[in-house]
Enzyme design. Sequence first.
Site, mmCIF file in Angstrom:
data_model
loop_
_atom_site.group_PDB
_atom_site.id
_atom_site.type_symbol
_atom_site.label_atom_id
_atom_site.label_comp_id
_atom_site.label_asym_id
_atom_site.label_seq_id
_atom_site.Cartn_x
_atom_site.Cartn_y
_atom_site.Cartn_z
ATOM 1 C CG HIS A 40 -57.931 -21.057 -14.599
ATOM 2 N ND1 HIS A 40 -57.657 -19.982 -15.475
ATOM 3 C CD2 HIS A 40 -59.168 -21.777 -15.326
ATOM 4 C CE1 HIS A 40 -58.279 -19.662 -16.297
ATOM 5 N NE2 HIS A 40 -59.053 -20.753 -16.706
ATOM 6 C CG HIS B 57 -56.984 -25.615 -17.743
ATOM 7 N ND1 HIS B 57 -55.871 -25.555 -18.436
ATOM 8 C CD2 HIS B 57 -57.452 -24.458 -18.190
ATOM 9 C CE1 HIS B 57 -55.800 -24.878 -19.784
ATOM 10 N NE2 HIS B 57 -56.941 -23.971 -19.259
ATOM 11 C CG ASP C 5 -60.793 -19.026 -20.111
ATOM 12 O OD1 ASP C 5 -60.166 -19.422 -18.975
ATOM 13 O OD2 ASP C 5 -60.938 -19.562 -21.086
ATOM 14 C CG ASP D 276 -61.482 -24.236 -18.027
ATOM 15 O OD1 ASP D 276 -61.761 -24.735 -19.073
ATOM 16 O OD2 ASP D 276 -60.759 -23.387 -17.803
ATOM 17 C CD GLN E 227 -47.295 -16.025 -21.954
ATOM 18 O OE1 GLN E 227 -48.274 -15.492 -21.500
ATOM 19 N NE2 GLN E 227 -47.457 -17.164 -22.375
#
EC number: 3.1.4.-
Length: 624
Positions: A305, A301, A448, A342, A499
């Site tokens: 990003h 973050h 995102d 963020d 994942q």
Amino acid sequence: MPGRKIRLTSGSSLIIIGTSLTNVPSKTIKVSTASKTKSHHHASRSAKASTATTVIHNDRENLSTIFSNKSKSSGDRRGIDDNHERGPTNSPFDLIEHSISGLGVLSSLPKPDSFDALQIGSDRLRTIIAALHCNIIVRKEDLVRNLDYAANVLEAVHQDEARRLMEEDDGALSEIEPDSVPNEVRDWLAMTFTRSMSTIKRRPSDKPKFKSVAQAIRAGIMVDRYLRRLSIDIKFKTINEWTFDVFSVNEFTNGQCLRYVGFELMQRYNLPNKLHISINALQNFLEQMESGYSKHRNPYHNLIHAADVLQTTYQIIYNSGLMNWLNDHELFAMFIAAIIHDFEHTGTSNNFHIQSRSDTALIYNDRAVLENHHVSAAFRLMRIDDYNILSEFSSDEFKNFRHLVIEMVLATDMSSHFTQLKTMKSLLSMPENIEKSKALALILHSADISHPGKPWTMHHAWTELLMEEYFKQGEKEKELGLPCSPLCDRDNTLVAESQIGFIQYIVEPSFVVMGDMLEKILKSFAAPDSELPSPSIPPKSAVSCSSPSLSPKSSNASNRHRDDQLENGNRRERKPSSMTTPIPRPTTVRRPWIEYLKENRERWIREADEEKRRRELKAIEEES
């Protein structure tokens, strides 16, 4: 009164007090009549002739340094030494008085940018300096006019020198072909510009002059910026594409990709001009955004990003043609929400803040803790003048902008993920149009979490960074005696399987719903391009005009979604801007993420099988 010479010129506003340049204190003597001045003057000469002679000699020696560079070709051709030889009556004060009398004549002076003005300006400055040394009062009007003239001469010299240096640098830069510049460009510039332009080689004992070294450094910096700009432009050529490589751009921009991507997109649609946004405030705001994203040094973050989410958000609305559904303020709100979504992220989850009872969790009552902080911190920053990008917004514009940004950023809270999808599915089944705030919120939320829908190299890099951030949170939780959050245990987390589940249950459903939503919106306003207002399409009268931009390629970028878009690697046929036949708007959205989601999921399945075999082998080894 030894060491003093008093003279009053009748009809003049000057009170001239002649003193030596020694440390004898000066006193101003007011003389009411010419007779008093004359008698006092003769008394001083008769009583102190020898002392006055000595003082005049001292004056000559001290003033000679001031007038050492005074032009012999100026209006006063008498030097101090010549003046002294003519006798005591022609003292240095006579020379100064003569020069001062010429200060009032400015009509015949050469222009400040001429060569002669340099010497004349210097002479007049030295005259003023000498008068100050001798406590000779110069008329204020003459003093101001002569100082102004000298300042104009200096400015002209500076401008001429700056122009000359720029011409030299531009001449050198114009010969450089981008593809032919070697990696050793700095060494080559230093070797080229630090030696004489002639063919004579410098002796080893000779040192390069400061001017030539400074020129080399300046040219090196300019070339470096020029080449860096070329490299960034090449990277920005793919900013419209789903496969845009933000890692590469961040490398080329020395870790400043957020400000570059943000400014590039703002300029592509001329938003600073249209919305009267201060360029300085925008630049300061973007720099502060980068600073906030770097505050906690998060692996995932961070500003990279943020730039990735910003570009992905832009690509979705660009690729789908949704630009035509948004006005300038809404497009700007979309960009800003992506930039701040963020801001000042702590590298830990909302659950961590709640369980650790952090100050942030207490402020926002355990509800969307980080998302509320991102929005609040960004709007607090915009209250400061240097970062206020909303200063020209009206009350209603600010209210609508703030509402959109808050809705979009709060929608990135993963705890509202399934509720958000359920709400949008319900809206898709109804005939009514979809509310803009909900549509833009889903786009930002999808962007995102979009990295599993990108090429494997980028997706895998993002996954490693995200898992590292999760593992660091797990270590903090262990230190605080808190239970380890899911996916945060470095020793036991199954990355591949996590994942697979993330793609199958979170990302893929989100993009299916988002794609359907985009197509419904497109069908709701399916009309010729020429009939729709859009922030991305300038008026016909302005098509040929280039808007301010970060790169030469971006002046016409606002038309690219219509005539310069890539589809399956093939460029769409370019339509002439003068075309009068309406162009039917497509009502289907190209979904490049489908292929990558499938490929990455299959790749993780293979990785999971490998992980399973490694665990089984490890268990067998431990048993044996």
